[in-house]
Design a protein around this motif. Structure first.
Motif, PDB file in Angstrom:
ATOM      1  N   ALA A 182       5.591   6.367  10.118  1.00 49.07           N
ATOM      2  CA  ALA A 182       5.728   5.938   8.725  1.00 49.07           C
ATOM      3  C   ALA A 182       6.211   4.500   8.609  1.00 49.07           C
ATOM      4  O   ALA A 182       6.233   3.943   7.502  1.00 49.07           O
ATOM      5  CB  ALA A 182       6.691   6.869   7.982  1.00 49.07           C
ATOM      6  N   LEU A 233      -4.709   5.367   6.052  1.00 52.43           N
ATOM      7  CA  LEU A 233      -3.277   5.145   5.830  1.00 52.43           C
ATOM      8  C   LEU A 233      -2.492   6.443   5.905  1.00 52.43           C
ATOM      9  O   LEU A 233      -1.364   6.472   6.427  1.00 52.43           O
ATOM     10  CB  LEU A 233      -3.060   4.471   4.464  1.00 52.43           C
ATOM     11  CG  LEU A 233      -3.585   3.035   4.335  1.00 52.43           C
ATOM     12  CD1 LEU A 233      -3.366   2.524   2.915  1.00 52.43           C
ATOM     13  CD2 LEU A 233      -2.920   2.108   5.345  1.00 52.43           C
ATOM     14  N   ASP A 234      -3.060   7.523   5.420  1.00 54.50           N
ATOM     15  CA  ASP A 234      -2.381   8.818   5.530  1.00 54.50           C
ATOM     16  C   ASP A 234      -2.259   9.240   6.994  1.00 54.50           C
ATOM     17  O   ASP A 234      -1.233   9.780   7.415  1.00 54.50           O
ATOM     18  CB  ASP A 234      -3.144   9.877   4.730  1.00 54.50           C
ATOM     19  CG  ASP A 234      -3.064   9.654   3.228  1.00 54.50           C
ATOM     20  OD1 ASP A 234      -2.084   9.019   2.781  1.00 54.50           O
ATOM     21  OD2 ASP A 234      -3.976  10.094   2.509  1.00 54.50           O
ATOM     22  N   ARG A 256       0.522   7.089   8.603  1.00 55.70           N
ATOM     23  CA  ARG A 256       1.862   7.549   8.215  1.00 55.70           C
ATOM     24  C   ARG A 256       2.250   8.821   8.963  1.00 55.70           C
ATOM     25  O   ARG A 256       3.428   9.023   9.277  1.00 55.70           O
ATOM     26  CB  ARG A 256       1.926   7.797   6.709  1.00 55.70           C
ATOM     27  CG  ARG A 256       2.111   6.530   5.884  1.00 55.70           C
ATOM     28  CD  ARG A 256       2.242   6.855   4.404  1.00 55.70           C
ATOM     29  NE  ARG A 256       3.207   7.932   4.170  1.00 55.70           N
ATOM     30  CZ  ARG A 256       4.529   7.762   4.127  1.00 55.70           C
ATOM     31  NH1 ARG A 256       5.031   6.555   4.329  1.00 55.70           N
ATOM     32  NH2 ARG A 256       5.327   8.772   3.888  1.00 55.70           N
ATOM     33  N   LEU A 262      -7.790   4.387   2.549  1.00 51.34           N
ATOM     34  CA  LEU A 262      -6.801   5.335   2.025  1.00 51.34           C
ATOM     35  C   LEU A 262      -6.628   6.529   2.960  1.00 51.34           C
ATOM     36  O   LEU A 262      -5.497   6.963   3.233  1.00 51.34           O
ATOM     37  CB  LEU A 262      -7.224   5.811   0.631  1.00 51.34           C
ATOM     38  CG  LEU A 262      -7.069   4.794  -0.496  1.00 51.34           C
ATOM     39  CD1 LEU A 262      -7.758   5.291  -1.764  1.00 51.34           C
ATOM     40  CD2 LEU A 262      -5.593   4.528  -0.771  1.00 51.34           C
ATOM     41  N   ASP A 291      -2.304  -0.439  -1.837  1.00 51.78           N
ATOM     42  CA  ASP A 291      -2.297   0.903  -1.252  1.00 51.78           C
ATOM     43  C   ASP A 291      -1.344   0.966  -0.061  1.00 51.78           C
ATOM     44  O   ASP A 291      -0.611   1.953   0.110  1.00 51.78           O
ATOM     45  CB  ASP A 291      -3.709   1.283  -0.795  1.00 51.78           C
ATOM     46  CG  ASP A 291      -4.686   1.426  -1.954  1.00 51.78           C
ATOM     47  OD1 ASP A 291      -4.237   1.741  -3.070  1.00 51.78           O
ATOM     48  OD2 ASP A 291      -5.893   1.216  -1.733  1.00 51.78           O
ATOM     49  N   ILE A 292      -1.354  -0.065   0.764  1.00 53.62           N
ATOM     50  CA  ILE A 292      -0.457  -0.108   1.924  1.00 53.62           C
ATOM     51  C   ILE A 292       0.993  -0.082   1.473  1.00 53.62           C
ATOM     52  O   ILE A 292       1.824   0.676   1.987  1.00 53.62           O
ATOM     53  CB  ILE A 292      -0.753  -1.358   2.777  1.00 53.62           C
ATOM     54  CG1 ILE A 292      -2.143  -1.245   3.414  1.00 53.62           C
ATOM     55  CG2 ILE A 292       0.321  -1.558   3.845  1.00 53.62           C
ATOM     56  CD1 ILE A 292      -2.604  -2.506   4.110  1.00 53.62           C
ATOM     57  N   SER A 293       1.306  -0.912   0.484  1.00 57.64           N
ATOM     58  CA  SER A 293       2.676  -0.987  -0.024  1.00 57.64           C
ATOM     59  C   SER A 293       3.117   0.326  -0.651  1.00 57.64           C
ATOM     60  O   SER A 293       4.247   0.791  -0.436  1.00 57.64           O
ATOM     61  CB  SER A 293       2.787  -2.118  -1.045  1.00 57.64           C
ATOM     62  OG  SER A 293       4.073  -2.163  -1.612  1.00 57.64           O
ATOM     63  N   GLU A 294       2.255   0.963  -1.437  1.00 64.46           N
ATOM     64  CA  GLU A 294       2.614   2.198  -2.125  1.00 64.46           C
ATOM     65  C   GLU A 294       2.883   3.342  -1.156  1.00 64.46           C
ATOM     66  O   GLU A 294       3.560   4.311  -1.514  1.00 64.46           O
ATOM     67  CB  GLU A 294       1.507   2.585  -3.107  1.00 64.46           C
ATOM     68  CG  GLU A 294       1.467   1.691  -4.337  1.00 64.46           C
ATOM     69  CD  GLU A 294       0.361   2.082  -5.303  1.00 64.46           C
ATOM     70  OE1 GLU A 294      -0.553   2.841  -4.878  1.00 64.46           O
ATOM     71  OE2 GLU A 294       0.400   1.634  -6.461  1.00 64.46           O
ATOM     72  N   ARG A 295       2.386   3.225   0.055  1.00 66.49           N
ATOM     73  CA  ARG A 295       2.649   4.253   1.064  1.00 66.49           C
ATOM     74  C   ARG A 295       3.828   3.893   1.948  1.00 66.49           C
ATOM     75  O   ARG A 295       4.060   4.521   2.991  1.00 66.49           O
ATOM     76  CB  ARG A 295       1.383   4.503   1.896  1.00 66.49           C
ATOM     77  CG  ARG A 295       0.408   5.413   1.147  1.00 66.49           C
ATOM     78  CD  ARG A 295      -1.018   5.176   1.531  1.00 66.49           C
ATOM     79  NE  ARG A 295      -1.890   6.050   0.723  1.00 66.49           N
ATOM     80  CZ  ARG A 295      -2.206   5.813  -0.548  1.00 66.49           C
ATOM     81  NH1 ARG A 295      -1.739   4.743  -1.163  1.00 66.49           N
ATOM     82  NH2 ARG A 295      -2.981   6.655  -1.219  1.00 66.49           N
TER      83      ARG A 295
END
Length: 445
Positions: A148, A140-141, A144, A137, A171-175
């Motif tokens: 992005a 991923l931030d 991005r 997590l 989590d990947i998809s939600e970002r």
């Protein structure tokens, strides 16, 4: 309405080098990397442009061919625009692309249920090593913040052994990021395929399969792995999950690749073959002759086109193939492969490498738990992780330097111990790029 000549910069044609092949002309500028494939008439128009300071010669040429003044004007400007797209307006080699991190290999776990002898991750220190969901997590931030639109290649080890795999994919998809999943298929049954079909950001699943027969596949994947991998691919097809099979080609399995490619296309997938590379691991006595590799790839392509038609085959590949990060196609059109710029690898413990095939300690760029990801990418140039093809002595005089990048840097490093050497697969790349450029110019089959 015709264009005003002031709209176009001058062309840099003075250092053009021409060689003829298959009745067409490959023209390049070794100082800027510009490259065009021209037929006979286009070659004459090219010569009429002189030093490129004025475009009058092109207009006059098309007038001589019998075109009206307006037609000659349009044809001349169309030709000039094309040459500009192909690099003839440059005065020097271009710098790196502005947008980094098109794709990222993320090793979420080192555990694996197979022991393939050529595994680039190695077969040691595999147990109990996995990245926590919390670490993913945070990463991923960071991703991005750099790009992005980055594509995440979720891999291992065997990622289906990770207890949080489906949460990580969510989590990947939600970002807003997309993902591919690389798996050996041994744990991918109908229930797993149904869950994967619900993963919104999952662009494709790639299953390792090295042969159509049990005997051939068992050479590298072990006994019984073939049937499970085939069942996994069929399950993905039933649940309409985009899928590929990724055989690693060697002299002992190339004869089954045409049958594999045809079968995959028939059930809705595609083949994404990798060539066997000596990267310092124990290869189990496997080998791959470059002539065998070249003929296998040609035979696969020929068989697919004959059975399904070029348009259908290309459309399938366009939909299923992962981002092209290991070539100098866009976004890597800057005389280098994508390593340490549009592609990086992050290991289970946060270690960052320039490429998933370059994971030795001397290639360590840093660690995401202590280093800023943007800073690591920005520093890759100074660390020597971004060699350009025009810096490689054997490549500098090649007309394909702008589209080849010198070949795979990992292969060159494994053979010579340095990044600034040509790939031993030079002949294969030369044949591939020749055929590709001829097709792009409408001059090849």
């Amino acid at each position: 309405m015709v264009a005003d000549e002031s709209e176009f910069p001058p062309l840099n044609l003075a250092d053009a080098v021409t060689r003829e092949m298959q009745g067409v002309h490959f023209v390049n500028n070794p100082r800027t990397g510009a490259l065009s494939v021209l037929n006979g008439a286009e070659m004459l128009a090219f010569h009429q442009l002189g030093d490129g300071r004025s475009h009058d010669g092109a207009r006059s040429f098309f007038r001589i061919l019998g075109h009206s003044p307006e037609q000659a004007e349009r044809l001349a400007w169309g030709f000039v625009r094309r040459l500009l797209r192909e690099g003839w307006g440059r005065e020097a080699f271009p710098g790196p692309s502005e947008t980094p991190l098109a794709s990222l290999y993320l090793t979420i776990i080192r555990d694996c249920n197979l022991a393939c002898p050529y595994c680039y991750q190695g077969l040691e220190n595999r147990g109990g090593r996995r990245m926590s969901r919390e670490s993913v997590l945070r990463l991923l931030d960071d991703i991005r913040a750099v790009n992005a639109d980055c594509h995440i290649v979720v891999t291992g080890g065997e990622p289906l052994l990770h207890p949080d795999l489906f949460s990580i994919l969510k989590d990947i998809s939600e970002r807003g990021l997309s993902a591919s999943l690389l798996t050996n298929g041994q744990l991918l049954d109908d229930a797993v395929a149904a869950r994967l079909a619900e993963c919104e950001g999952l662009a494709r699943v790639q299953v390792s399969l090295d042969g159509m027969s049990e005997a051939v596949n068992a050479q590298t994947r072990g006994r019984g792995a073939r049937d499970k991998a085939v069942a996994a691919l069929e399950a993905l097809a039933r649940h309409q999950v985009p899928f590929l099979a990724a055989p690693t080609l060697h002299d002992g399995n190339c004869h089954e690749m045409v049958d594999m490619a045809l079968w995959l296309h028939e059930i809705g997938g595609a083949i994404n073959a990798n060539d066997l590379r000596d990267l310092g691991m124990k290869g189990g006595g496997l080998a791959l002759a470059q002539e065998t590799l070249l003929e296998t790839l040609r035979a696969v392509n020929r068989a697919l086109i004959e059975r399904f038609g070029r348009a259908a085959v290309e459309a399938r590949l366009m939909r299923l193939q992962p981002p092209r990060v290991c070539t100098t196609d866009s976004p890597n059109s800057h005389f280098s492969c994508g390593m340490a710029h549009s592609l990086i690898d992050i290991d289970w413990n946060g270690d960052v490498y320039p490429c998933h095939l370059l994971k030795g300690p001397e290639m360590l760029m840093g660690n995401i738990h202590r280093d800023d990801l943007s800073a690591l990418l920005a520093g890759a140039e100074a660390r020597g992780f971004r060699p350009r093809s025009y810096e490689i002595p054997a490549c500098a005089a090649c007309s394909f330097m702008s589209v080849c990048g010198g070949g795979c840097r990992a292969t060159a490093y494994a053979e010579y111990g340095v990044l600034l050497r040509e790939s031993r697969e030079c002949r294969l790349h030369h044949a591939h790029h020749t055929a590709r450029l001829l097709r792009a110019a409408g001059l090849g089959a």
